[in-house]
Design a protein around this motif. Structure first.
Motif, short mmCIF file in Angstrom:
data_model
loop_
_atom_site.label_atom_id
_atom_site.label_comp_id
_atom_site.label_asym_id
_atom_site.label_seq_id
_atom_site.Cartn_x
_atom_site.Cartn_y
_atom_site.Cartn_z
N ILE A 8 43.33 54.39 85.38
CA ILE A 8 43.47 54.27 86.83
C ILE A 8 43.95 55.60 87.38
N ASP A 9 43.64 55.87 88.63
CA ASP A 9 44.05 57.09 89.29
C ASP A 9 45.54 57.33 89.05
N PRO A 10 45.90 58.48 88.46
CA PRO A 10 47.31 58.73 88.18
C PRO A 10 48.17 58.84 89.43
N ASP A 11 47.55 59.05 90.57
CA ASP A 11 48.31 59.10 91.83
C ASP A 11 48.24 57.76 92.57
N THR A 12 47.99 56.68 91.85
CA THR A 12 47.78 55.39 92.47
C THR A 12 49.00 54.85 93.19
N ASP A 13 48.70 54.09 94.23
CA ASP A 13 49.73 53.32 94.90
C ASP A 13 49.54 51.84 94.53
N ASP A 15 47.17 49.88 95.17
CA ASP A 15 46.61 49.08 96.25
C ASP A 15 45.20 49.57 96.53
N GLY A 16 44.25 49.18 95.70
CA GLY A 16 42.86 49.59 95.89
C GLY A 16 42.66 51.04 95.51
N CYS A 17 42.75 51.35 94.24
CA CYS A 17 42.69 52.73 93.80
C CYS A 17 41.57 52.94 92.79
N PRO A 18 41.09 54.17 92.65
CA PRO A 18 40.03 54.47 91.69
C PRO A 18 40.42 54.03 90.28
N THR A 19 39.49 53.33 89.64
CA THR A 19 39.71 52.78 88.31
C THR A 19 38.42 52.91 87.51
N VAL A 20 38.55 53.06 86.20
CA VAL A 20 37.39 53.19 85.32
C VAL A 20 37.48 52.16 84.20
N TRP A 21 36.36 51.50 83.95
CA TRP A 21 36.20 50.58 82.84
C TRP A 21 34.94 50.96 82.08
N VAL A 22 34.80 50.48 80.85
CA VAL A 22 33.55 50.60 80.11
C VAL A 22 33.09 49.20 79.73
N ASP A 23 31.78 49.01 79.70
CA ASP A 23 31.17 47.79 79.18
C ASP A 23 30.64 48.15 77.81
N THR A 24 31.33 47.72 76.78
CA THR A 24 30.94 48.11 75.43
C THR A 24 29.68 47.39 74.97
N GLY A 25 29.27 46.37 75.67
CA GLY A 25 28.02 45.68 75.34
C GLY A 25 26.80 46.44 75.80
N THR A 26 26.91 47.09 76.96
CA THR A 26 25.77 47.83 77.52
C THR A 26 25.95 49.33 77.49
N SER A 27 27.16 49.79 77.16
CA SER A 27 27.54 51.21 77.20
C SER A 27 27.49 51.78 78.61
N ILE A 63 34.72 60.48 93.61
CA ILE A 63 35.70 60.32 92.54
C ILE A 63 36.64 61.53 92.59
N PRO A 64 37.94 61.29 92.75
CA PRO A 64 38.88 62.42 92.81
C PRO A 64 38.86 63.23 91.51
N GLN A 65 39.03 64.52 91.61
CA GLN A 65 39.02 65.42 90.47
C GLN A 65 40.02 64.98 89.42
N ARG A 66 41.14 64.44 89.86
CA ARG A 66 42.18 64.02 88.92
C ARG A 66 41.72 62.86 88.03
N MET A 67 40.57 62.24 88.37
CA MET A 67 40.02 61.15 87.56
C MET A 67 39.08 61.65 86.46
N VAL A 68 38.71 62.93 86.47
CA VAL A 68 37.78 63.48 85.48
C VAL A 68 38.24 63.22 84.04
N PRO A 69 39.51 63.45 83.70
CA PRO A 69 39.93 63.17 82.32
C PRO A 69 39.74 61.69 81.93
#
Length: 82
Positions: A8-13, A15-27, A63-69
């Motif tokens: 999740i966005d390291p600068d998150t509050d 309350d509706g913040c950038p988040t990343v998931w993976v679907d390991t079934g479909t990649s 996507i904020p730059q801070r989310m690249v990692p």
């Protein structure tokens, strides 16, 4: 579906913040982020080799730059399952 939370966005509050998931079934990557503004969307459309309107099932997200990692981590996780 095999969805796994990656980060999740390291600068998150939290309350509706950038988040990343993976679907390991479909990649696939699943990304929640900010909707790009009209000006950015229009410029992306103008630069697209498709030269077609963005379909209603797609959108341009920012996507904020801070989310690249976090996105790199998600890609690395998917590389590990293929």
């Amino acid at each position: 579906m095999q969805i796994q939370f990656v980060g999740i966005d390291p600068d998150t509050d939290e309350d509706g913040c950038p988040t990343v998931w993976v679907d390991t079934g479909t990649s696939d990557l699943l990304i929640q982020s900010y909707t790009a503004d009209d000006e950015s969307t229009a410029e992306c459309h103008a630069l697209s080799p498709a030269k077609a309107p963005i379909p209603p099932t797609e959108t341009v997200i920012r996507i904020p730059q801070r989310m690249v990692p976090i996105i790199r981590k998600a890609c690395d996780e998917l590389d590990g399952i293929q």
